[in-house]
Design a protein around this motif. Structure first.
Motif, short mmCIF file in Angstrom:
data_model
loop_
_atom_site.label_atom_id
_atom_site.label_comp_id
_atom_site.label_asym_id
_atom_site.label_seq_id
_atom_site.Cartn_x
_atom_site.Cartn_y
_atom_site.Cartn_z
N GLY A 56 3.87 2.06 -16.71
CA GLY A 56 4.09 0.33 -16.70
C GLY A 56 3.87 -0.05 -15.16
O GLY A 56 4.18 -1.23 -14.97
N TYR A 57 3.96 1.00 -14.41
CA TYR A 57 3.74 0.63 -12.82
C TYR A 57 2.67 -0.19 -12.71
O TYR A 57 2.82 -1.52 -12.04
CB TYR A 57 3.47 1.72 -11.95
CG TYR A 57 3.38 1.50 -10.52
CD1 TYR A 57 4.63 1.69 -9.84
CD2 TYR A 57 2.18 1.24 -9.80
CE1 TYR A 57 4.62 1.34 -8.55
CE2 TYR A 57 2.38 1.29 -8.58
CZ TYR A 57 3.52 1.08 -7.98
OH TYR A 57 3.70 0.86 -6.45
N GLN A 58 1.43 -0.23 -13.22
CA GLN A 58 0.34 -1.10 -12.92
C GLN A 58 0.33 -2.42 -13.46
O GLN A 58 0.22 -3.53 -12.76
CB GLN A 58 -1.01 -0.41 -13.81
CG GLN A 58 -2.29 -0.99 -13.34
CD GLN A 58 -2.74 -1.08 -11.90
OE1 GLN A 58 -2.54 0.01 -11.31
NE2 GLN A 58 -3.36 -2.11 -11.55
N SER A 59 0.86 -2.55 -14.68
CA SER A 59 1.16 -3.73 -15.25
C SER A 59 2.27 -4.72 -14.29
O SER A 59 2.14 -5.76 -14.16
CB SER A 59 1.62 -3.58 -16.60
OG SER A 59 2.75 -3.19 -17.00
N THR A 60 3.17 -3.77 -13.85
CA THR A 60 4.17 -4.40 -13.19
C THR A 60 3.77 -4.84 -11.78
O THR A 60 3.98 -6.03 -11.27
CB THR A 60 5.41 -3.45 -12.72
OG1 THR A 60 6.07 -2.82 -13.97
CG2 THR A 60 6.28 -3.97 -11.95
N LYS A 99 0.89 -1.21 -0.07
CA LYS A 99 -0.07 -0.01 -0.03
C LYS A 99 0.89 1.34 -0.15
O LYS A 99 0.63 2.10 -0.58
CB LYS A 99 -0.91 -0.16 1.11
CG LYS A 99 -2.01 -1.03 1.35
CD LYS A 99 -2.79 -1.05 2.65
CE LYS A 99 -3.58 -1.94 2.96
NZ LYS A 99 -4.34 -2.17 4.29
N VAL A 100 1.97 1.07 0.97
CA VAL A 100 2.83 2.38 1.05
C VAL A 100 3.61 2.63 -0.29
O VAL A 100 3.51 3.68 -1.02
CB VAL A 100 3.92 2.22 2.09
CG1 VAL A 100 5.07 3.20 1.86
CG2 VAL A 100 3.15 2.26 3.53
N SER A 101 3.85 1.62 -1.05
CA SER A 101 4.50 1.49 -2.48
C SER A 101 3.69 2.31 -3.28
O SER A 101 3.93 3.35 -4.26
CB SER A 101 4.95 0.18 -2.89
OG SER A 101 5.79 -0.10 -2.00
N ASP A 102 2.36 2.02 -3.28
CA ASP A 102 1.33 2.45 -4.28
C ASP A 102 1.35 3.73 -3.97
O ASP A 102 0.99 4.94 -4.80
CB ASP A 102 0.12 1.72 -4.29
CG ASP A 102 0.15 0.69 -4.96
OD1 ASP A 102 -0.79 -0.39 -5.07
OD2 ASP A 102 1.38 -0.07 -5.63
N ALA A 103 1.11 4.36 -2.71
CA ALA A 103 1.25 5.94 -2.23
C ALA A 103 2.25 6.39 -2.85
O ALA A 103 2.20 7.79 -3.32
CB ALA A 103 1.00 5.77 -0.92
N ALA A 104 3.50 5.92 -2.71
CA ALA A 104 4.73 6.50 -3.13
C ALA A 104 4.63 6.67 -4.55
O ALA A 104 5.28 8.06 -4.89
CB ALA A 104 5.92 5.70 -2.64
N GLN A 105 3.93 5.98 -5.32
CA GLN A 105 3.84 5.95 -6.64
C GLN A 105 2.96 7.38 -7.21
O GLN A 105 3.44 8.18 -7.98
CB GLN A 105 3.27 4.92 -7.39
CG GLN A 105 3.10 5.01 -9.08
CD GLN A 105 4.34 5.09 -9.65
OE1 GLN A 105 5.68 4.86 -9.37
NE2 GLN A 105 4.29 5.46 -11.17
N VAL A 106 1.92 7.74 -6.25
CA VAL A 106 1.16 8.80 -6.47
C VAL A 106 2.00 10.06 -6.31
O VAL A 106 1.84 10.90 -6.91
CB VAL A 106 0.00 8.79 -5.58
CG1 VAL A 106 -0.87 10.17 -5.55
CG2 VAL A 106 -0.76 7.64 -5.93
N ASN A 107 3.01 9.86 -5.18
CA ASN A 107 3.70 11.09 -4.88
C ASN A 107 4.81 11.28 -6.08
O ASN A 107 5.15 12.57 -6.62
CB ASN A 107 4.64 10.98 -3.51
CG ASN A 107 5.22 12.00 -3.13
OD1 ASN A 107 4.70 13.33 -3.11
ND2 ASN A 107 6.68 12.03 -2.71
N ARG A 108 5.66 10.25 -6.63
CA ARG A 108 6.26 10.30 -7.84
C ARG A 108 5.46 11.08 -8.84
O ARG A 108 6.22 11.83 -9.61
CB ARG A 108 6.74 8.94 -8.09
CG ARG A 108 7.96 8.37 -7.31
CD ARG A 108 8.61 7.22 -8.05
NE ARG A 108 7.82 6.10 -7.72
CZ ARG A 108 7.74 5.13 -6.82
NH1 ARG A 108 8.70 5.64 -5.81
NH2 ARG A 108 6.99 4.12 -6.48
N MET A 109 4.54 10.59 -9.13
CA MET A 109 3.80 11.29 -10.31
C MET A 109 3.05 12.78 -10.00
O MET A 109 2.97 13.50 -11.04
CB MET A 109 2.52 10.51 -10.79
CG MET A 109 2.68 9.00 -11.14
SD MET A 109 3.56 9.11 -12.73
CE MET A 109 5.32 8.33 -12.14
#
Ligand code: LRH
Ligand code: MN
Length: 393
Positions: free
Chosen positions: A374-378, A51-61
């Motif tokens: 590509g994050y989602q497919s990964t 969950k934290v990884s996905d939240a970090a992806q939102v922050n990266r974007m």
């Protein structure tokens, strides 16, 4: 203030937006739904780490979401120090700790308000556990939302429950460390359908002021009766220095927990105007958090869309010409005042924000960037097996 001739946002507006931080709810990345159905989605996190990884992806974007709120026990892990390190390695930090006394059978007739002292103590002990978690995560805020209430008149002694609630909250408050806060969230109904023990801002305010300076109120934008002027409550709680945090979302009917700004962008704009007017914008005392569920839409894209909606409406609200507004108000020039107000709301700041993101090394269009990343497919390929996270899982 208006957009510059080049169509950019004025420097003072960008300076404010530069500091904006919106906390993401870990539970938005898990499966959620209604009593009718909770749909599962490929790639859904199985652990708080994911969950934290996905939240970090939102922050990266977006560069807008540097922290993640946790919910206990949904996000219980053996080693919160390890979760904290994981978050920091991903460029985010662990934020608000949300307690949960709404899923155990023992709380059928209440938790901190229960007639039985042993049940109240069990609920208080849960909050002590949350404080231990906060010591490990470095979190400041303990957020308490209670499902406590009743379904039929006569079922509960409303006065007695308020007194027991005050006593239980005091026991929790007395364990706060000097830098920590108790944040009490109100909600006018659901899951209780006759009375809720913390139903409105007035009750939350009364309970927190009885506790002390480290107790404040959380305003969830989905927790008011239809027709409520929420920005008025924002103004009053800021005026009383007791607005501690927002749970942003939007709704058409009840506590729908939809994407903030999706159902009523003009209401979000009016709320942010009062936040700015009351000195709450980018104030360390007023935490901006999302509290949403993406029942049918992609969760990471849903969170990206949400923080962009808040940023966009913040840009429009920061453009509001307050001097001109005050002058029109002083002259009783109703329509000019409203015109000035609506002008800011109708100012499309999206191109200026895209330009500004690019100038800061961020994707001009974070939604598109996420789709093409590509994050989602990964994660769909990696997260096979195990149990997908969700309310209660
Ligand atoms: C209650 C609420 C509260 C959370 C829960 C996830 O409706 O808004 O903030 O604990 O949603
Ligand atoms: Mn909430």
């Amino acid at each position: 203030m208006t957009l510059t001739d080049a169509g950019s946002l004025p420097a003072e507006v960008l300076a404010q937006l530069e500091r904006q931080a919106i906390e993401l709810p870990s539970w938005a990345f898990g499966n959620s739904g209604t009593r009718f159905k909770v749909f599962t989605t490929a790639g859904t996190p199985r652990t708080p780490f994911e969950k934290v990884s996905d939240a970090a992806q939102v922050n990266r974007m977006t560069g807008l979401a540097p922290s993640v709120a946790l919910h206990i026990p949904w996000d219980l892990v053996d080693d919160f120090g390890a979760l904290r390190e994981h978050a920091e390695s991903e460029g985010v930090r662990l934020g608000t700790i949300n307690s949960n006394t709404f899923q155990d059978d023992v709380y059928k007739f209440g938790s901190l308000t229960h007639v039985d002292r042993a049940v109240r103590q069990q609920a208080i002990d849960h909050h002590y556990r949350c404080l231990e978690v906060m010591a490990a995560t470095g979190s400041r805020d303990l957020k308490i939302w209670l499902a406590d209430g009743s379904n039929y008149p006569g079922q509960a002694d409303l006065r007695g429950r308020q007194d027991r609630l005050a006593e239980s909250l005091q026991a929790i408050y007395d364990r706060l460390a000097p830098h920590q806060r108790l944040v009490l969230e109100y909600k006018f109904f659901e899951p209780a359908f006759y009375h809720t023990d913390v139903p409105d801002w007035g009750t939350a305010y009364a309970q927190v002021t009885a506790l002390g300076e480290q107790a404040v109120v959380c305003l969830d934008t989905g927790h008011h009766a239809p027709g409520t002027n929420i920005e008025f409550i924002v103004m009053q709680l800021l005026r009383l220095s007791r607005l501690g945090s927002f749970d942003f979302n939007s709704r058409f009917y009840a506590d729908d927990d939809l994407i903030v700004g999706a159902a009523d962008p003009y209401q979000l704009f009016r709320i942010l105007v009062e936040v700015i007017r009351g000195g709450g914008f980018n104030s360390p005392d007023v935490a901006f958090m999302l509290d949403q569920c993406h029942n049918v839409e992609n969760k990471i894209l849903g969170q990206i869309r949400s923080v962009l909606n808040v940023q966009e409406m913040s840009g429009r609200a920061l453009l509001l010409d307050r001097e001109a507004l005050a002058a029109a108000e002083a002259e009783g020039d109703v329509l000019t005042a409203n015109e000035i107000f609506v002008d800011a709301f109708q100012t499309d700041v999206r191109p200026a924000l895209a330009q500004w993101r690019e100038s800061r090394g961020l994707p001009a269009d974070p939604m598109r960037a996420q789709r093409e990343s590509g994050y989602q497919s990964t994660i769909e390929a990696a997260r096979v097996g195990g149990t997908q996270a969700g309310w209660g899982a």
